[in-house]
Design a protein around this motif. Structure first.
Motif, PDB file in Angstrom:
ATOM      1  N   PRO A 195      55.208  56.504  39.092  1.00  4.81           N
ATOM      2  CA  PRO A 195      55.595  55.374  39.951  1.00  4.81           C
ATOM      3  C   PRO A 195      56.492  55.834  41.081  1.00  4.81           C
ATOM      4  O   PRO A 195      57.434  56.612  40.870  1.00  4.81           O
ATOM      5  CB  PRO A 195      56.352  54.463  38.973  1.00  4.81           C
ATOM      6  CG  PRO A 195      56.961  55.408  37.980  1.00  4.81           C
ATOM      7  CD  PRO A 195      56.007  56.577  37.861  1.00  4.81           C
ATOM      8  N   CYS A 196      56.221  55.375  42.290  1.00  7.94           N
ATOM      9  CA  CYS A 196      57.021  55.800  43.438  1.00  7.94           C
ATOM     10  C   CYS A 196      56.921  54.740  44.529  1.00  7.94           C
ATOM     11  O   CYS A 196      56.269  53.702  44.345  1.00  7.94           O
ATOM     12  CB  CYS A 196      56.568  57.161  43.948  1.00  7.94           C
ATOM     13  SG  CYS A 196      54.804  57.279  44.319  1.00  7.94           S
ATOM     14  N   LEU A 197      57.584  54.994  45.653  1.00 11.21           N
ATOM     15  CA  LEU A 197      57.636  54.030  46.748  1.00 11.21           C
ATOM     16  C   LEU A 197      57.170  54.671  48.050  1.00 11.21           C
ATOM     17  O   LEU A 197      57.290  55.884  48.244  1.00 11.21           O
ATOM     18  CB  LEU A 197      59.070  53.514  46.933  1.00 11.21           C
ATOM     19  CG  LEU A 197      59.693  52.788  45.742  1.00 11.21           C
ATOM     20  CD1 LEU A 197      61.168  52.500  46.026  1.00 11.21           C
ATOM     21  CD2 LEU A 197      58.947  51.507  45.416  1.00 11.21           C
ATOM     22  N   VAL A 198      56.651  53.819  48.946  1.00 10.58           N
ATOM     23  CA  VAL A 198      56.265  54.266  50.274  1.00 10.58           C
ATOM     24  C   VAL A 198      56.729  53.203  51.267  1.00 10.58           C
ATOM     25  O   VAL A 198      56.617  51.999  50.994  1.00 10.58           O
ATOM     26  CB  VAL A 198      54.733  54.489  50.371  1.00 10.58           C
ATOM     27  CG1 VAL A 198      53.961  53.197  50.143  1.00 10.58           C
ATOM     28  CG2 VAL A 198      54.352  55.091  51.714  1.00 10.58           C
ATOM     29  N   PRO A 199      57.295  53.591  52.411  1.00 16.37           N
ATOM     30  CA  PRO A 199      57.633  52.595  53.434  1.00 16.37           C
ATOM     31  C   PRO A 199      56.388  51.797  53.816  1.00 16.37           C
ATOM     32  O   PRO A 199      55.322  52.368  54.057  1.00 16.37           O
ATOM     33  CB  PRO A 199      58.144  53.448  54.600  1.00 16.37           C
ATOM     34  CG  PRO A 199      58.666  54.690  53.949  1.00 16.37           C
ATOM     35  CD  PRO A 199      57.733  54.949  52.800  1.00 16.37           C
ATOM     36  N   ARG A 200      56.523  50.484  53.864  1.00 14.99           N
ATOM     37  CA  ARG A 200      55.340  49.635  54.019  1.00 14.99           C
ATOM     38  C   ARG A 200      54.617  49.851  55.342  1.00 14.99           C
ATOM     39  O   ARG A 200      53.417  49.544  55.453  1.00 14.99           O
ATOM     40  CB  ARG A 200      55.708  48.167  53.819  1.00 14.99           C
ATOM     41  CG  ARG A 200      56.639  47.585  54.827  1.00 14.99           C
ATOM     42  CD  ARG A 200      57.093  46.166  54.421  1.00 14.99           C
ATOM     43  NE  ARG A 200      55.967  45.326  54.089  1.00 14.99           N
ATOM     44  CZ  ARG A 200      55.861  44.605  52.958  1.00 14.99           C
ATOM     45  NH1 ARG A 200      56.818  44.632  52.068  1.00 14.99           N
ATOM     46  NH2 ARG A 200      54.829  43.846  52.740  1.00 14.99           N
ATOM     47  N   GLU A 201      55.299  50.391  56.347  1.00 15.14           N
ATOM     48  CA  GLU A 201      54.620  50.595  57.632  1.00 15.14           C
ATOM     49  C   GLU A 201      53.536  51.664  57.555  1.00 15.14           C
ATOM     50  O   GLU A 201      52.700  51.778  58.456  1.00 15.14           O
ATOM     51  CB  GLU A 201      55.629  50.968  58.728  1.00 15.14           C
ATOM     52  CG  GLU A 201      56.401  52.242  58.488  1.00 15.14           C
ATOM     53  CD  GLU A 201      57.739  52.002  57.807  1.00 15.14           C
ATOM     54  OE1 GLU A 201      58.630  52.865  57.945  1.00 15.14           O
ATOM     55  OE2 GLU A 201      57.895  50.958  57.140  1.00 15.14           O
ATOM     56  N   HIS A 202      53.503  52.434  56.478  1.00 18.49           N
ATOM     57  CA  HIS A 202      52.478  53.465  56.336  1.00 18.49           C
ATOM     58  C   HIS A 202      51.207  52.944  55.662  1.00 18.49           C
ATOM     59  O   HIS A 202      50.256  53.710  55.463  1.00 18.49           O
ATOM     60  CB  HIS A 202      53.016  54.641  55.518  1.00 18.49           C
ATOM     61  CG  HIS A 202      54.124  55.389  56.187  1.00 18.49           C
ATOM     62  ND1 HIS A 202      54.009  55.928  57.449  1.00 18.49           N
ATOM     63  CD2 HIS A 202      55.387  55.677  55.769  1.00 18.49           C
ATOM     64  CE1 HIS A 202      55.143  56.522  57.779  1.00 18.49           C
ATOM     65  NE2 HIS A 202      55.993  56.385  56.783  1.00 18.49           N
ATOM     66  N   VAL A 203      51.197  51.673  55.300  1.00 19.55           N
ATOM     67  CA  VAL A 203      50.046  51.103  54.575  1.00 19.55           C
ATOM     68  C   VAL A 203      49.460  49.967  55.399  1.00 19.55           C
ATOM     69  O   VAL A 203      50.152  49.007  55.733  1.00 19.55           O
ATOM     70  CB  VAL A 203      50.468  50.585  53.185  1.00 19.55           C
ATOM     71  CG1 VAL A 203      49.263  50.000  52.445  1.00 19.55           C
ATOM     72  CG2 VAL A 203      51.122  51.698  52.373  1.00 19.55           C
ATOM     73  N   THR A 204      48.183  50.081  55.716  1.00 23.89           N
ATOM     74  CA  THR A 204      47.503  49.069  56.525  1.00 23.89           C
ATOM     75  C   THR A 204      46.198  48.672  55.842  1.00 23.89           C
ATOM     76  O   THR A 204      45.378  49.530  55.510  1.00 23.89           O
ATOM     77  CB  THR A 204      47.191  49.594  57.936  1.00 23.89           C
ATOM     78  OG1 THR A 204      48.411  50.025  58.552  1.00 23.89           O
ATOM     79  CG2 THR A 204      46.542  48.510  58.781  1.00 23.89           C
ATOM     80  N   GLN A 205      46.016  47.385  55.638  1.00 28.34           N
ATOM     81  CA  GLN A 205      44.777  46.904  55.034  1.00 28.34           C
ATOM     82  C   GLN A 205      43.686  46.758  56.088  1.00 28.34           C
ATOM     83  O   GLN A 205      43.958  46.504  57.262  1.00 28.34           O
ATOM     84  CB  GLN A 205      45.001  45.559  54.338  1.00 28.34           C
ATOM     85  CG  GLN A 205      45.831  45.660  53.077  1.00 28.34           C
ATOM     86  CD  GLN A 205      45.960  44.319  52.377  1.00 28.34           C
ATOM     87  OE1 GLN A 205      46.077  43.273  53.022  1.00 28.34           O
ATOM     88  NE2 GLN A 205      45.950  44.324  51.060  1.00 28.34           N
ATOM     89  N   SER A 206      42.440  46.917  55.643  1.00 25.34           N
ATOM     90  CA  SER A 206      41.272  46.713  56.500  1.00 25.34           C
ATOM     91  C   SER A 206      40.301  45.783  55.788  1.00 25.34           C
ATOM     92  O   SER A 206      40.237  45.770  54.554  1.00 25.34           O
ATOM     93  CB  SER A 206      40.576  48.046  56.815  1.00 25.34           C
ATOM     94  OG  SER A 206      41.441  48.908  57.499  1.00 25.34           O
ATOM     95  N   VAL A 207      39.532  45.036  56.555  1.00 23.40           N
ATOM     96  CA  VAL A 207      38.584  44.066  56.008  1.00 23.40           C
ATOM     97  C   VAL A 207      37.198  44.331  56.588  1.00 23.40           C
ATOM     98  O   VAL A 207      37.050  44.481  57.803  1.00 23.40           O
ATOM     99  CB  VAL A 207      39.017  42.607  56.311  1.00 23.40           C
ATOM    100  CG1 VAL A 207      37.991  41.630  55.740  1.00 23.40           C
ATOM    101  CG2 VAL A 207      40.398  42.327  55.716  1.00 23.40           C
ATOM    102  N   GLU A 208      36.207  44.406  55.718  1.00 20.57           N
ATOM    103  CA  GLU A 208      34.810  44.574  56.125  1.00 20.57           C
ATOM    104  C   GLU A 208      34.000  43.438  55.517  1.00 20.57           C
ATOM    105  O   GLU A 208      34.224  43.048  54.376  1.00 20.57           O
ATOM    106  CB  GLU A 208      34.257  45.916  55.633  1.00 20.57           C
ATOM    107  CG  GLU A 208      35.091  47.126  56.039  1.00 20.57           C
ATOM    108  CD  GLU A 208      34.719  48.353  55.231  1.00 20.57           C
ATOM    109  OE1 GLU A 208      33.602  48.378  54.656  1.00 20.57           O
ATOM    110  OE2 GLU A 208      35.554  49.278  55.159  1.00 20.57           O
ATOM    111  N   MET A 209      33.036  42.929  56.265  1.00 16.04           N
ATOM    112  CA  MET A 209      32.178  41.859  55.772  1.00 16.04           C
ATOM    113  C   MET A 209      30.830  42.422  55.343  1.00 16.04           C
ATOM    114  O   MET A 209      30.277  43.302  55.989  1.00 16.04           O
ATOM    115  CB  MET A 209      31.974  40.785  56.834  1.00 16.04           C
ATOM    116  CG  MET A 209      33.250  40.092  57.284  1.00 16.04           C
ATOM    117  SD  MET A 209      34.122  39.220  55.952  1.00 16.04           S
ATOM    118  CE  MET A 209      32.914  37.979  55.508  1.00 16.04           C
ATOM    119  N   VAL A 210      30.331  41.886  54.227  1.00 11.14           N
ATOM    120  CA  VAL A 210      29.029  42.308  53.683  1.00 11.14           C
ATOM    121  C   VAL A 210      28.197  41.057  53.499  1.00 11.14           C
ATOM    122  O   VAL A 210      28.643  40.063  52.910  1.00 11.14           O
ATOM    123  CB  VAL A 210      29.216  43.013  52.320  1.00 11.14           C
ATOM    124  CG1 VAL A 210      27.859  43.392  51.729  1.00 11.14           C
ATOM    125  CG2 VAL A 210      30.105  44.236  52.469  1.00 11.14           C
TER     126      VAL A 210
END
Length: 454
Positions: free
Chosen positions: A437-452
């Motif tokens: 278990p660890c932490l990452v600054p949230r600015e390094h995580v970006t969600q993406s959305v794709e439609m199917v």
């Protein structure tokens, strides 16, 4: 009349029964079916499956659920939000699209939410100063880096909101938080801002009340469990949520279980650590002011929670290979069953020592006597005990060492005390996966959305 959104908790874990979710779609008059399939161990298993084949890595019980519920969802307009995508949400979405075509439902729109998998970024992030230090021990990631199997950030609901805004009927996510599965539909339906902390905090309490499925409707109830009707047909919880985030918790009509202050209270204190600072990816919730009130048969009103800004960091669940478990189980019968069991363990340990056995850790339990309490209670030594089941297990660095445990236990059949049984045939060795278990600054995580399109 004020708007109400009805959220149904369809699944609580991978392997949970799909029948309550199907029944809920048929009878519950819900707007959203929210299905949680993931746990820390689950992500390790799914990552191992993905390593074997690019077609795997998701929880395939979502297909069983949708085979029974998708037609009714399409007819009633019920949208499905799920993290069954696990380590491979795109493959999961492709299989759901294939199922929709098979069921004659080609118009189903499926969205895939990604961004939680940090494996491709780990080395760059470490070079940029992100330590990924173990939250429990402070150890540096370098000590296990070569053995990592996955690195999944617990992401929030923003991708789910975007998917719903894009017209998705089914949203397939990777490792979003359990809470995000419920906050996403509420933010979309009510138009809440991402920084509406008070509403998000209240809604987080509601989501937490129902996220574990049957635990809120009488399953695992410690107080008065013997009075809970119909556990075999337990209904799962439904939250009727208002615009301010408050809600009434109920369950699928005509099902077993119970919804009362007792059942909801036990779920509310489950796994929250600090009730004044319940950390999620979307909000820091404060549960200290919660009020639960009976609002009718199988109906509990929940109010009083609030929230503050979301944490600056996101939790990351990493997994790594950590050796193998070797084990053996055997049984001794009366008379002197406990004394024989102790002698059997002594026999095994001496033979292992002669074989040069090495292990990182060992564990002995007398099932029915110390399997839950370990060394915290005195082991009974009752001469009239009819039988004792013994389990010896060890964590070893490699398969060879783990395999010695069974090999050296087999001679117990005719070399040890009389009255032994149950050793059986050689069990498969279990590879062990550990959590980092660890932490990452949230600015390094970006969600993406794709439609199917199905």
């Amino acid at each position: 009349m004020s708007k109400t959104v009805r959220l149904g908790a369809g699944m609580a874990f991978w392997g949970d029964s799909v029948r309550p979710a199907i029944t809920m779609v048929e009878r519950g008059e819900i707007d959203y079916l929210c299905c949680d399939h993931l746990a820390e161990l689950t992500m390790s298993i799914l990552s191992k499956q993905l390593d074997r084949s690019p077609e795997y890595g998701y929880t395939r019980d979502i297909l069983d659920l949708l085979r029974g519920a998708l037609a009714a969802c399409a007819e009633k307009g019920v949208k499905v939000i799920t993290n069954a995508g696990g380590a491979n949400p795109r493959a999961c979405a492709a299989k759901i699209a294939e199922l929709a075509r098979e069921l004659g439902l080609p118009g189903v729109r499926i969205a895939v939410v990604t961004g939680d998998d940090l494996r491709p970024q780990i080395d760059d992030l470490m070079a940029g100063g992100v330590t990924f230090a173990n939250m429990d021990t402070g150890a540096e990631l370098a000590t296990v880096r070569s053995r990592l199997t996955h690195a999944a950030a617990y992401t929030g609901c923003e991708g789910i909101v975007e998917a719903l805004e894009g017209g998705a009927d089914i949203v397939v996510c990777g490792r979003v938080t359990d809470i995000a599965l419920y906050l996403g539909p509420l933010r979309y339906e009510f138009g809440w801002r991402a920084d509406d902390w008070e509403r998000l905090g209240m809604a987080t309490a509601v989501a937490h009340a129902i996220e574990c499925g049957g635990q809120a409707t009488g399953g695992l109830l410690a107080g008065g469990w013997w009075e809970t009707p119909g556990l075999e047909e337990l209904g799962y919880p439904i939250a009727e949520v208002a615009d301010d985030g408050t809600a009434v918790i109920t369950k699928t009509p005509g099902t077993g279980g119970r919804v009362d202050v007792a059942s909801v209270s036990e779920q509310m204190v489950y796994e929250i650590l600090d009730p004044g600072e319940y950390l999620t990816a979307d909000v820091t919730a404060d549960f200290t002011g919660i009020r639960l009130e009976e609002a009718g048969p199988d109906r509990v009103r929940i109010t009083g929670a609030t929230g503050r800004p979301a944490p600056a960091t996101l939790k990351v669940n990493m997994g790594y290979r950590n050796g193998f478990i070797g084990e053996v189980t055997f049984t001794y019968t009366w008379p002197h069953a406990m004394a024989k069991a102790r002698r059997g363990i002594e026999f095994l340990e001496k033979r292992l020592a002669r074989a040069g056995f090495t292990a990182d850790d060992t564990h002995v339990e007398f099932i029915g006597r110390t399997s839950m309490w370990n060394g915290r209670v005195r082991v009974p030594d009752d001469p009239d005990l009819p039988e004792v089941v013994v389990r010896y297990a060890a964590r070893c660095a490699d398969r060879t060492e783990a395999g010695k445990i069974f090999t050296e236990s087999v001679p117990l059949y005719n070399n040890g005390p009389a009255g032994v049984g149950g050793i059986g045939t050689r069990p498969p060795l279990k590879e062990l996966f550990a959590i980092w278990p660890c932490l990452v600054p949230r600015e390094h995580v970006t969600q993406s959305v794709e439609m199917v399109e199905a």
